[in-house]
Design a protein around this motif. Structure first.
Motif, PDB file in Angstrom:
ATOM      1  N   ARG A 198       0.849  -1.186   0.000  1.00  0.00           N
ATOM      2  CA  ARG A 198       0.000   0.000   0.000  1.00  0.00           C
ATOM      3  C   ARG A 198       0.889   1.241   0.000  1.00  0.00           C
ATOM      4  NH1 ARG A 198      -5.267  -0.728   2.065  1.00  0.00           N
ATOM      5  NH2 ARG A 198      -5.711  -2.913   2.384  1.00  0.00           N
ATOM      6  N   ASN A 199       0.396   2.290  -0.664  1.00  0.00           N
ATOM      7  CA  ASN A 199       1.182   3.514  -0.735  1.00  0.00           C
ATOM      8  C   ASN A 199       0.262   4.733  -0.709  1.00  0.00           C
ATOM      9  OD1 ASN A 199       3.412   5.148  -0.980  1.00  0.00           O
ATOM     10  ND2 ASN A 199       3.446   5.037  -3.196  1.00  0.00           N
ATOM     11  N   GLY A 200      -0.475   4.889   0.358  1.00  0.00           N
ATOM     12  CA  GLY A 200      -1.313   6.062   0.529  1.00  0.00           C
ATOM     13  C   GLY A 200      -2.604   6.024  -0.275  1.00  0.00           C
ATOM     14  N   TYR A 201      -3.162   7.209  -0.476  1.00  0.00           N
ATOM     15  CA  TYR A 201      -4.460   7.356  -1.134  1.00  0.00           C
ATOM     16  C   TYR A 201      -4.423   8.535  -2.096  1.00  0.00           C
ATOM     17  CZ  TYR A 201      -6.200   4.320   2.549  1.00  0.00           C
ATOM     18  OH  TYR A 201      -6.407   3.269   3.392  1.00  0.00           O
ATOM     19  N   LYS A 202      -5.280   8.466  -3.111  1.00  0.00           N
ATOM     20  CA  LYS A 202      -5.526   9.589  -4.011  1.00  0.00           C
ATOM     21  C   LYS A 202      -6.947  10.066  -3.751  1.00  0.00           C
ATOM     22  CE  LYS A 202      -2.989   8.481  -8.203  1.00  0.00           C
ATOM     23  NZ  LYS A 202      -3.156   8.164  -9.629  1.00  0.00           N
ATOM     24  N   LYS A 203      -7.126  11.368  -3.686  1.00  0.00           N
ATOM     25  CA  LYS A 203      -8.459  11.932  -3.481  1.00  0.00           C
ATOM     26  C   LYS A 203      -9.217  11.912  -4.806  1.00  0.00           C
ATOM     27  CE  LYS A 203      -9.636  13.905  -0.127  1.00  0.00           C
ATOM     28  NZ  LYS A 203     -10.235  13.347   1.064  1.00  0.00           N
ATOM     29  N   ARG A 204     -10.423  11.369  -4.799  1.00  0.00           N
ATOM     30  CA  ARG A 204     -11.307  11.361  -5.960  1.00  0.00           C
ATOM     31  C   ARG A 204     -12.684  11.813  -5.495  1.00  0.00           C
ATOM     32  NH1 ARG A 204      -7.370  11.527  -8.187  1.00  0.00           N
ATOM     33  NH2 ARG A 204      -6.422  10.097  -9.631  1.00  0.00           N
ATOM     34  N   TYR A 205     -13.503  12.217  -6.431  1.00  0.00           N
ATOM     35  CA  TYR A 205     -14.850  12.679  -6.109  1.00  0.00           C
ATOM     36  C   TYR A 205     -15.868  11.921  -6.939  1.00  0.00           C
ATOM     37  CZ  TYR A 205     -12.310  16.387  -3.857  1.00  0.00           C
ATOM     38  OH  TYR A 205     -11.449  17.071  -3.047  1.00  0.00           O
ATOM     39  N   LEU A 206     -16.968  11.598  -6.302  1.00  0.00           N
ATOM     40  CA  LEU A 206     -18.060  10.900  -6.957  1.00  0.00           C
ATOM     41  C   LEU A 206     -19.288  11.800  -6.882  1.00  0.00           C
ATOM     42  CD1 LEU A 206     -19.245   8.321  -8.202  1.00  0.00           C
ATOM     43  CD2 LEU A 206     -19.659   7.515  -5.888  1.00  0.00           C
ATOM     44  N   ASP A 207     -19.811  12.181  -8.030  1.00  0.00           N
ATOM     45  CA  ASP A 207     -21.001  13.030  -8.080  1.00  0.00           C
ATOM     46  C   ASP A 207     -22.248  12.161  -7.968  1.00  0.00           C
ATOM     47  OD1 ASP A 207     -19.485  15.170 -10.549  1.00  0.00           O
ATOM     48  OD2 ASP A 207     -19.499  15.347  -8.374  1.00  0.00           O
ATOM     49  N   THR A 208     -23.107  12.487  -7.019  1.00  0.00           N
ATOM     50  CA  THR A 208     -24.354  11.750  -6.814  1.00  0.00           C
ATOM     51  C   THR A 208     -25.519  12.733  -6.837  1.00  0.00           C
ATOM     52  OG1 THR A 208     -24.468  11.992  -4.411  1.00  0.00           O
ATOM     53  CG2 THR A 208     -23.123  10.169  -5.258  1.00  0.00           C
ATOM     54  N   ALA A 209     -26.717  12.224  -6.783  1.00  0.00           N
ATOM     55  CA  ALA A 209     -27.903  13.074  -6.729  1.00  0.00           C
ATOM     56  C   ALA A 209     -27.945  13.878  -5.427  1.00  0.00           C
ATOM     57  CB  ALA A 209     -29.162  12.221  -6.857  1.00  0.00           C
ATOM     58  N   GLU A 210     -27.274  13.391  -4.398  1.00  0.00           N
ATOM     59  CA  GLU A 210     -27.252  14.069  -3.097  1.00  0.00           C
ATOM     60  C   GLU A 210     -26.048  14.982  -2.924  1.00  0.00           C
ATOM     61  OE1 GLU A 210     -29.575  14.173  -0.812  1.00  0.00           O
ATOM     62  OE2 GLU A 210     -30.859  12.859  -1.991  1.00  0.00           O
ATOM     63  N   GLY A 211     -25.223  15.091  -3.958  1.00  0.00           N
ATOM     64  CA  GLY A 211     -24.044  15.952  -3.867  1.00  0.00           C
ATOM     65  C   GLY A 211     -22.769  15.175  -4.141  1.00  0.00           C
ATOM     66  N   ARG A 212     -21.669  15.848  -4.005  1.00  0.00           N
ATOM     67  CA  ARG A 212     -20.355  15.271  -4.301  1.00  0.00           C
ATOM     68  C   ARG A 212     -19.790  14.558  -3.072  1.00  0.00           C
ATOM     69  NH1 ARG A 212     -15.720  18.342  -7.654  1.00  0.00           N
ATOM     70  NH2 ARG A 212     -17.023  17.557  -9.327  1.00  0.00           N
ATOM     71  N   LEU A 213     -19.316  13.322  -3.286  1.00  0.00           N
ATOM     72  CA  LEU A 213     -18.678  12.542  -2.227  1.00  0.00           C
ATOM     73  C   LEU A 213     -17.175  12.547  -2.438  1.00  0.00           C
ATOM     74  CD1 LEU A 213     -20.852   9.288  -2.205  1.00  0.00           C
ATOM     75  CD2 LEU A 213     -21.047  11.242  -0.690  1.00  0.00           C
ATOM     76  N   ALA A 214     -16.418  12.808  -1.394  1.00  0.00           N
ATOM     77  CA  ALA A 214     -14.961  12.701  -1.451  1.00  0.00           C
ATOM     78  C   ALA A 214     -14.595  11.256  -1.138  1.00  0.00           C
ATOM     79  CB  ALA A 214     -14.315  13.634  -0.436  1.00  0.00           C
ATOM     80  N   ILE A 215     -13.829  10.639  -2.025  1.00  0.00           N
ATOM     81  CA  ILE A 215     -13.426   9.243  -1.864  1.00  0.00           C
ATOM     82  C   ILE A 215     -11.909   9.163  -1.838  1.00  0.00           C
ATOM     83  CG2 ILE A 215     -13.453   6.957  -2.942  1.00  0.00           C
ATOM     84  CD1 ILE A 215     -16.084   7.817  -4.274  1.00  0.00           C
TER      85      ILE A 215
END
Length: 109
Positions: free
Chosen positions: A60-77
């Motif tokens: 494992r080597n950390g995380y990358k921030k991604r966003y998922l657009d939903t009907a309820e708004g944007r989720l940070a993943i």
């Protein structure tokens, strides 16, 4: 922190629709994160703190921030990063979401 915000809204008597949307975002993000972590465990052949063996390459080597657009708004993943594997790690779950909705975005987009 998001749960604290939800609890404060309940105490204040905020609108139910806002609270329901926030509850959805919290739950959806948690389910997606758990699924991503299980995909990484499957690829590496060990859990989060498991030791590397000779048969299992990669780490494992950390995380990358991604966003998922939903009907309820944007989720940070937080997309887990994996290094030194025979094949590059690519989340099948996020690929399926991209194909259906094109809802996964890189930071700044």
């Amino acid at each position: 922190m998001a749960l604290e915000k939800l609890a404060q809204g309940l105490r204040k008597g905020d609108e139910a629709a806002d609270l329901t949307g926030e509850l959805f975002r919290i739950g959806a993000r948690r389910v997606i994160q758990e699924f991503l972590e299980s995909e990484v465990e499957e690829v590496l052949g060990r859990g989060y703190y498991g030791r590397k063996s000779e048969e299992n390459n990669g780490y494992r080597n950390g995380y990358k921030k991604r966003y998922l657009d939903t009907a309820e708004g944007r989720l940070a993943i937080d997309l887990p990063q994996v290094r030194d594997t025979d094949e590059p790690f690519s989340s099948k779950a996020l690929e399926a979401i991209k194909e259906k909705d094109r809802g996964v975005r890189e930071p700044g987009s």
